[in-house]
Design a protein around this motif. Structure first.
Motif, short mmCIF file in Angstrom:
data_model
loop_
_atom_site.label_atom_id
_atom_site.label_comp_id
_atom_site.label_asym_id
_atom_site.label_seq_id
_atom_site.Cartn_x
_atom_site.Cartn_y
_atom_site.Cartn_z
N ALA A 1 0.84 -1.20 0.00
CA ALA A 1 0.00 0.00 0.00
C ALA A 1 0.87 1.25 0.00
O ALA A 1 0.46 2.31 0.47
N GLU A 2 2.08 1.14 -0.54
CA GLU A 2 3.08 2.21 -0.48
C GLU A 2 2.59 3.54 -1.05
O GLU A 2 2.77 4.60 -0.44
N PHE A 3 1.98 3.50 -2.22
CA PHE A 3 1.51 4.73 -2.86
C PHE A 3 0.43 5.40 -2.01
O PHE A 3 0.45 6.60 -1.78
N PHE A 4 -0.49 4.58 -1.53
CA PHE A 4 -1.55 5.09 -0.65
C PHE A 4 -0.97 5.70 0.61
O PHE A 4 -1.35 6.80 1.01
N GLU B 1 -8.54 7.84 -3.35
CA GLU B 1 -9.16 8.38 -4.57
C GLU B 1 -8.10 8.69 -5.62
O GLU B 1 -8.30 8.43 -6.82
N LYS B 2 -6.99 9.25 -5.20
CA LYS B 2 -5.93 9.61 -6.15
C LYS B 2 -5.27 8.37 -6.73
O LYS B 2 -4.93 8.33 -7.92
N VAL B 3 -5.08 7.35 -5.91
CA VAL B 3 -4.49 6.11 -6.42
C VAL B 3 -5.38 5.50 -7.49
O VAL B 3 -4.92 5.09 -8.57
N GLU C 1 -2.24 5.31 -16.00
CA GLU C 1 -0.93 5.90 -15.75
C GLU C 1 -0.20 5.26 -14.58
O GLU C 1 0.96 5.57 -14.33
N LEU C 2 -0.88 4.38 -13.87
CA LEU C 2 -0.28 3.66 -12.75
C LEU C 2 -0.42 2.17 -13.01
O LEU C 2 -1.54 1.66 -13.07
N LEU D 1 -6.69 -3.32 -3.38
CA LEU D 1 -6.78 -4.09 -4.62
C LEU D 1 -8.24 -4.28 -5.04
O LEU D 1 -8.58 -4.13 -6.23
N LYS D 2 -9.09 -4.60 -4.07
CA LYS D 2 -10.52 -4.75 -4.38
C LYS D 2 -11.11 -3.44 -4.89
O LYS D 2 -11.90 -3.42 -5.83
N HIS D 3 -10.71 -2.33 -4.28
CA HIS D 3 -11.24 -1.04 -4.71
C HIS D 3 -10.78 -0.69 -6.12
O HIS D 3 -11.56 -0.20 -6.94
N LEU D 4 -9.50 -0.96 -6.41
CA LEU D 4 -8.98 -0.67 -7.75
C LEU D 4 -9.67 -1.53 -8.80
O LEU D 4 -9.72 -1.15 -9.98
N ASN D 5 -10.19 -2.67 -8.39
CA ASN D 5 -10.92 -3.55 -9.30
C ASN D 5 -12.42 -3.24 -9.34
O ASN D 5 -13.20 -3.98 -9.95
N GLY D 6 -12.81 -2.15 -8.68
CA GLY D 6 -14.20 -1.70 -8.76
C GLY D 6 -15.17 -2.42 -7.85
O GLY D 6 -16.38 -2.41 -8.11
N GLU D 7 -14.70 -3.00 -6.75
CA GLU D 7 -15.57 -3.79 -5.89
C GLU D 7 -16.19 -2.99 -4.73
O GLU D 7 -16.89 -3.55 -3.90
N TYR D 8 -15.92 -1.69 -4.67
CA TYR D 8 -16.56 -0.82 -3.68
C TYR D 8 -17.22 0.35 -4.39
O TYR D 8 -16.78 0.74 -5.49
N ALA D 9 -18.23 0.93 -3.78
CA ALA D 9 -18.93 2.06 -4.38
C ALA D 9 -18.00 3.25 -4.55
O ALA D 9 -18.05 3.97 -5.54
#
Length: 423
Positions: free
Chosen positions: A191-194, A225-227, A235-236, A392-400
């Motif tokens: 979670a380094e970037f976060f 949000e930025k990640v 871009e990431l 990872l779940k959030h980046l894959n769209g699994e949260y609102a």
């Protein structure tokens, strides 16, 4: 009377430390470049203390952590005189094994010496009036960028003040340099970037008093949000430590955001790219927002099992408490000093040839006083494992949205640690 005076003199000498630090042997456990950096300071230390033999053992990061835990659990059996301990993991040791380490104030670590380091480096090392370790290197965050790729796209990094600016610049850079990605992060395993952006925004896994969970507070929500915005913009991309180094060498990445210690990594692994890399401040959420954070950094502690504590303290005080010791490690291996006076060192102020003549250490180290403290607490690893999975779940769209993701993370951390979620 003479006997009493002699005894008093002896006691005073013992309390002063360095008087009895003129001889003997000390052993240090460390890892990788950190171990090499410590070895580099021995020659300077031995000019002052020629009869102290210093042995630095490179055990690797994880083995140092594991063997330190095992040694402390065994009452100090098998431990060396000095241990390298990462700041964010340090409170695991102080909370479980406080008697395993020397309170450095008993050896000469005074308020005056402590004041030479920024607050954020000392936050996790001082508990209940005891100083368990001395700050070593720090990780003031910087953006390491390819000058040629930015120039080809007509991008001046001075104009990048916000993360939205960074995303807009990334689109142009990727268009102008086919096959090049704007940046990388180990989004599958870290979670380094976060954490870097969250620290910039004044948020962390836990509160400053370590008594509550703050991972779902506004600053952390902004960070996640930025990640995701960077990931969604293409871009990431994911990249492990080794994959980032390969991308740097292959010229397939335009920017790496990391602690200042990454300077040494780029310089040593991509020597043929001298002059093509530069540094600028990390972007913020708003144009006038904070642009300083920290990632990584370690400390040195003396074990209670040490049979030569005075010599160990003399080594700590030279290596970490003097410009000579700290700047030696910076020159040789890029370990960023925590010592604030190092800002005034001629080497720090000098133009660096590899970096196109930029005074990169002035730019990087000038952010140290602006970094906000962040507590790792004894529960850092619990929170970090949960955050990696949630991210990872959030980046894959699994949260609102990011808030929903971090609310879930907060609840999981509460279940794992028993700590309350901050209001």
């Amino acid at each position: 009377m003479r006997t009493k005076l002699a005894c008093a003199t002896l006691m005073l000498a013992l309390g002063s430390g360095p008087v009895f630090a003129q001889s003997g042997e000390i052993t240090i456990w460390s890892w990788n470049i950190a171990a090499s950096s410590l070895k580099a300071t021995v020659a300077g230390f031995n000019k002052q203390f020629p009869d102290v033999k210093v042995t630095v053992e490179d055990l690797g990061n994880q083995q140092t952590f594991d063997k330190t835990l095992a040694g402390c659990a065994a009452g100090g059996a098998g431990l060396p005189d000095i241990l390298s301990i990462e700041n964010h993991e340090s409170e695991i040791f102080w909370s479980q094994f406080p008697d395993c380490f020397v309170d450095l104030t008993t050896l000469g670590y005074t308020d005056e010496i402590a004041a030479k380091f920024p607050d954020f480096k000392r936050t996790e090392l001082e508990v209940d009036g005891k100083r368990y370790a001395m700050p070593w290197d720090s990780g003031p965050v910087a953006m390491f960028y390819r000058r040629d790729y930015y120039e080809k796209a007509g991008i001046d990094p001075v104009t990048i003040k916000t993360w939205d600016d960074f995303i807009a610049a990334g689109k142009k850079i990727q268009e102008a340099n086919p096959g090049v990605t704007m940046t990388q992060a180990d989004i599958n395993g870290d979670a380094e970037f976060f954490r870097m952006i969250a620290n910039e925004q004044g948020c962390g896994y836990y509160s400053s008093d370590s008594q509550s969970i703050t991972i779902n507070q506004p600053g952390c929500v902004t960070a996640l949000e930025k990640v995701k915005a960077l990931k969604d913009a293409g871009e990431l991309i994911a990249g492990t430590w080794d994959e980032k180094i390969q991308a740097n060498k292959a010229g397939t990445v335009a920017t790496q955001m990391y602690g200042g210690w990454y300077e040494g990594t780029i310089r040593s692994t991509s020597p043929d790219l001298a002059g093509k890399w530069g540094v600028y401040l990390m972007p913020s959420a708003t144009a006038d927002g904070p642009r300083a954070a920290n990632l990584g950094g370690s400390s040195l502690a003396i074990t209670s099992a040490s049979e030569n504590k005075e010599a160990a303290w003399a080594y700590l005080n030279y290596t970490l408490g003097t410009n000579e010791g700290q700047v030696t490690m910076l020159k040789e291996f890029g370990l960023v000093p925590s010592l604030l006076s190092a800002l005034d060192d001629p080497y720090v102020k000098a133009e660096q040839p590899y970096w196109g003549g930029q005074k990169v250490w002035v730019d990087i180290l000038s952010t140290l006083p602006k970094v906000k403290p962040s507590r790792g607490t004894p529960f850092f690893q619990d929170a970090d494992k949960i955050m990696v999975a949630v991210q990872l779940k959030h980046l894959n769209g699994e949260y609102a949205d990011a808030k929903a993701a971090l609310d879930d993370a907060a609840n999981q951390i509460a279940g794992a640690t028993g700590l309350p979620i901050a209001e």
